[in-house]
Design a protein around this motif. Sequence first.
Motif, PDB file in Angstrom:
ATOM      1  N   ALA A   1      44.955  40.751  37.100  1.00  0.00           N
ATOM      2  CA  ALA A   1      43.909  41.755  36.876  1.00  0.00           C
ATOM      3  C   ALA A   1      42.569  41.094  37.196  1.00  0.00           C
ATOM      4  N   VAL A   2      41.923  41.594  38.231  1.00  0.00           N
ATOM      5  CA  VAL A   2      40.618  41.046  38.626  1.00  0.00           C
ATOM      6  C   VAL A   2      39.543  41.764  37.811  1.00  0.00           C
ATOM      7  N   THR A   3      38.939  41.020  36.889  1.00  0.00           N
ATOM      8  CA  THR A   3      38.055  41.634  35.903  1.00  0.00           C
ATOM      9  C   THR A   3      36.583  41.414  36.215  1.00  0.00           C
ATOM     10  N   LYS A   4      36.282  41.030  37.443  1.00  0.00           N
ATOM     11  CA  LYS A   4      34.901  40.662  37.791  1.00  0.00           C
ATOM     12  C   LYS A   4      33.898  41.799  37.629  1.00  0.00           C
ATOM     13  N   TYR A   5      34.352  43.039  37.716  1.00  0.00           N
ATOM     14  CA  TYR A   5      33.402  44.157  37.602  1.00  0.00           C
ATOM     15  C   TYR A   5      33.301  44.689  36.181  1.00  0.00           C
ATOM     16  N   VAL A   6      34.162  44.224  35.293  1.00  0.00           N
ATOM     17  CA  VAL A   6      34.282  44.944  34.016  1.00  0.00           C
ATOM     18  C   VAL A   6      33.986  44.057  32.805  1.00  0.00           C
TER      19      VAL A   6
ATOM     20  N   GLU B   1      38.776  35.945  38.043  1.00  0.00           N
ATOM     21  CA  GLU B   1      37.318  36.095  38.128  1.00  0.00           C
ATOM     22  C   GLU B   1      36.838  35.334  39.361  1.00  0.00           C
ATOM     23  N   ASN B   2      35.705  35.770  39.927  1.00  0.00           N
ATOM     24  CA  ASN B   2      35.231  35.109  41.147  1.00  0.00           C
ATOM     25  C   ASN B   2      33.887  34.414  40.992  1.00  0.00           C
ATOM     26  N   ARG B   3      33.332  34.440  39.780  1.00  0.00           N
ATOM     27  CA  ARG B   3      32.061  33.739  39.533  1.00  0.00           C
ATOM     28  C   ARG B   3      32.219  32.893  38.280  1.00  0.00           C
TER      29      ARG B   3
ATOM     30  N   PHE C   1      40.867  31.508  39.307  1.00  0.00           N
ATOM     31  CA  PHE C   1      39.554  31.583  39.949  1.00  0.00           C
ATOM     32  C   PHE C   1      39.793  32.001  41.389  1.00  0.00           C
ATOM     33  N   ILE C   2      39.264  33.179  41.762  1.00  0.00           N
ATOM     34  CA  ILE C   2      39.643  33.763  43.053  1.00  0.00           C
ATOM     35  C   ILE C   2      38.511  33.776  44.070  1.00  0.00           C
ATOM     36  N   GLY C   3      37.330  33.329  43.683  1.00  0.00           N
ATOM     37  CA  GLY C   3      36.190  33.461  44.593  1.00  0.00           C
ATOM     38  C   GLY C   3      35.813  32.163  45.264  1.00  0.00           C
TER      39      GLY C   3
ATOM     40  N   LEU D   1      49.455  29.859  49.572  1.00  0.00           N
ATOM     41  CA  LEU D   1      48.328  30.233  50.433  1.00  0.00           C
ATOM     42  C   LEU D   1      47.763  31.570  49.964  1.00  0.00           C
ATOM     43  N   MET D   2      46.470  31.749  50.232  1.00  0.00           N
ATOM     44  CA  MET D   2      45.794  32.986  49.833  1.00  0.00           C
ATOM     45  C   MET D   2      45.021  33.545  51.018  1.00  0.00           C
ATOM     46  N   THR D   3      44.981  34.862  51.128  1.00  0.00           N
ATOM     47  CA  THR D   3      44.110  35.474  52.137  1.00  0.00           C
ATOM     48  C   THR D   3      43.588  36.812  51.651  1.00  0.00           C
ATOM     49  N   MET D   4      42.543  37.280  52.323  1.00  0.00           N
ATOM     50  CA  MET D   4      42.030  38.638  52.136  1.00  0.00           C
ATOM     51  C   MET D   4      42.131  39.340  53.485  1.00  0.00           C
ATOM     52  N   ALA D   5      42.732  40.500  53.488  1.00  0.00           N
ATOM     53  CA  ALA D   5      42.819  41.279  54.727  1.00  0.00           C
ATOM     54  C   ALA D   5      41.491  41.996  54.944  1.00  0.00           C
TER      55      ALA D   5
ATOM     56  N   GLY E   1      46.885  40.762  48.819  1.00  0.00           N
ATOM     57  CA  GLY E   1      46.970  42.159  48.413  1.00  0.00           C
ATOM     58  C   GLY E   1      45.960  42.463  47.317  1.00  0.00           C
ATOM     59  N   MET E   2      45.150  43.512  47.541  1.00  0.00           N
ATOM     60  CA  MET E   2      44.164  43.980  46.576  1.00  0.00           C
ATOM     61  C   MET E   2      44.414  45.476  46.364  1.00  0.00           C
ATOM     62  N   SER E   3      43.478  46.147  45.696  1.00  0.00           N
ATOM     63  CA  SER E   3      43.725  47.545  45.334  1.00  0.00           C
ATOM     64  C   SER E   3      44.231  48.404  46.495  1.00  0.00           C
ATOM     65  N   ASN E   4      43.590  48.249  47.643  1.00  0.00           N
ATOM     66  CA  ASN E   4      43.912  49.196  48.722  1.00  0.00           C
ATOM     67  C   ASN E   4      45.065  48.740  49.619  1.00  0.00           C
TER      68      ASN E   4
ATOM     69  N   VAL F   1      49.541  39.475  43.441  1.00  0.00           N
ATOM     70  CA  VAL F   1      48.584  40.449  43.974  1.00  0.00           C
ATOM     71  C   VAL F   1      47.359  40.437  43.058  1.00  0.00           C
ATOM     72  N   ARG F   2      46.194  40.575  43.661  1.00  0.00           N
ATOM     73  CA  ARG F   2      44.945  40.492  42.905  1.00  0.00           C
ATOM     74  C   ARG F   2      44.320  41.883  42.877  1.00  0.00           C
ATOM     75  N   VAL F   3      44.452  42.570  41.762  1.00  0.00           N
ATOM     76  CA  VAL F   3      44.069  43.971  41.721  1.00  0.00           C
ATOM     77  C   VAL F   3      42.921  44.180  40.728  1.00  0.00           C
ATOM     78  N   GLY F   4      41.830  44.721  41.236  1.00  0.00           N
ATOM     79  CA  GLY F   4      40.644  44.938  40.411  1.00  0.00           C
ATOM     80  C   GLY F   4      40.377  46.400  40.157  1.00  0.00           C
ATOM     81  N   SER F   5      39.670  47.036  41.108  1.00  0.00           N
ATOM     82  CA  SER F   5      39.136  48.376  40.865  1.00  0.00           C
ATOM     83  C   SER F   5      40.191  49.408  40.476  1.00  0.00           C
ATOM     84  N   SER F   6      41.351  49.379  41.076  1.00  0.00           N
ATOM     85  CA  SER F   6      42.329  50.427  40.770  1.00  0.00           C
ATOM     86  C   SER F   6      43.075  50.161  39.451  1.00  0.00           C
TER      87      SER F   6
HETATM   88  C1  LIG Z   1      37.307  41.516  44.005  1.00  0.00           C
HETATM   89  C2  LIG Z   1      38.450  40.781  44.539  1.00  0.00           C
HETATM   90  C3  LIG Z   1      39.756  41.316  44.444  1.00  0.00           C
HETATM   91  C4  LIG Z   1      40.058  42.677  43.847  1.00  0.00           C
HETATM   92  O1  LIG Z   1      39.561  43.690  44.652  1.00  0.00           O
HETATM   93  P1  LIG Z   1      39.891  45.244  44.390  1.00  0.00           P
HETATM   94  O2  LIG Z   1      39.744  45.860  45.726  1.00  0.00           O
HETATM   95  O3  LIG Z   1      38.880  45.708  43.403  1.00  0.00           O
HETATM   96  O4  LIG Z   1      41.271  45.327  43.885  1.00  0.00           O
HETATM   97  C5  LIG Z   1      40.797  40.551  44.926  1.00  0.00           C
HETATM   98  N1  LIG Z   1      40.594  39.325  45.477  1.00  0.00           N
HETATM   99  C6  LIG Z   1      39.373  38.791  45.592  1.00  0.00           C
HETATM  100  C7  LIG Z   1      39.223  37.449  46.202  1.00  0.00           C
HETATM  101  C8  LIG Z   1      38.262  39.486  45.124  1.00  0.00           C
HETATM  102  O5  LIG Z   1      37.039  38.944  45.248  1.00  0.00           O
END
Ligand SMILES: *Cc1c(COP(=O)(O)O)cnc(C)c1O
Length: 223
Positions: free
Chosen positions: A32-37, A55-57, A76-78, A155-159, A198-201, A214-219
């Motif tokens: 659960a990515v809680t950076k916004y909440v 968290e990313n900060r 720590f994801i950021g 390994l980690m990536t963001m699409a 993998g993130m929310s979308n 999977v790193r899921v925040g907003s959804s």
């Molecule tokens: C914010 C963030 C997420 C979560 O993103 P959502 O689209 O809100 O699910 C996942 N990974 C990283 C590295 C992020 O910074």
Amino acid sequence: MTVAENLAVIQDKIKKACELANRHAEDIRIIAVTKYVSIDRAKEALEAGIHHLGENRDEGFLAKYNEIGNNATWHFIGTLQSRKVKQIIEYVDYIHSLDRLSLAKEINKRANRTIKCFVQVKTSDEESKHGLMEEEVIEFVKQLEPYTNIEVVGLMTMAPYTNDEDKIRRCFQTLRELKERVQALHLPYAPCTELSMGMSNDFHIAIEEGATFVRVGSSLVGE
Ligand SMILES: *Cc1c(COP(=O)(O)O)cnc(C)c1O
């Protein structure tokens, strides 16, 4: 929506992606990515049965850690500045953003135990995304040997943020292939069994392509 309600929707999607890929839902861990909440919302995620928080900060990380402590597993994801390492190192379980030797050196120096790390890879051409280039990863992992407090768990990536599913899928496939190449090195400090993608979308696509975290925040917890 409560976190529990959101979680039910996400678990349903995970189940469907697992069926498509012939995988077991238990093999996929939700961060659960809680950076916004708020801290309360993070606690709600724990009550809903999620154990992994991301968290990313450093500020957000410490604020939540101070309240929740060892009731969660901490990710720590950021992007991590070397000078911030000492603030979080005692409390963090996983770092998802190892992308340079200077950072490895700092983690190694500040840690008094093994830190589980993901090497972050830039699998898309999106400027804003961080990480090593695909062709740099093998050499980078080999160079981590002296840093004995680092274990390369995966390994980690963001699409990229796009509606083009094929483009997203190719990023995740690239990461999985790279993971297999790192595993084939059989380095004791780099088992590299995990894929953080993998993130929310796009988490459903990531799961089809082998994600284990999977790193899921907003959804899940909200924006
Ligand atoms: C914010 C963030 C997420 C979560 O993103 P959502 O689209 O809100 O699910 C996942 N990974 C990283 C590295 C992020 O910074």
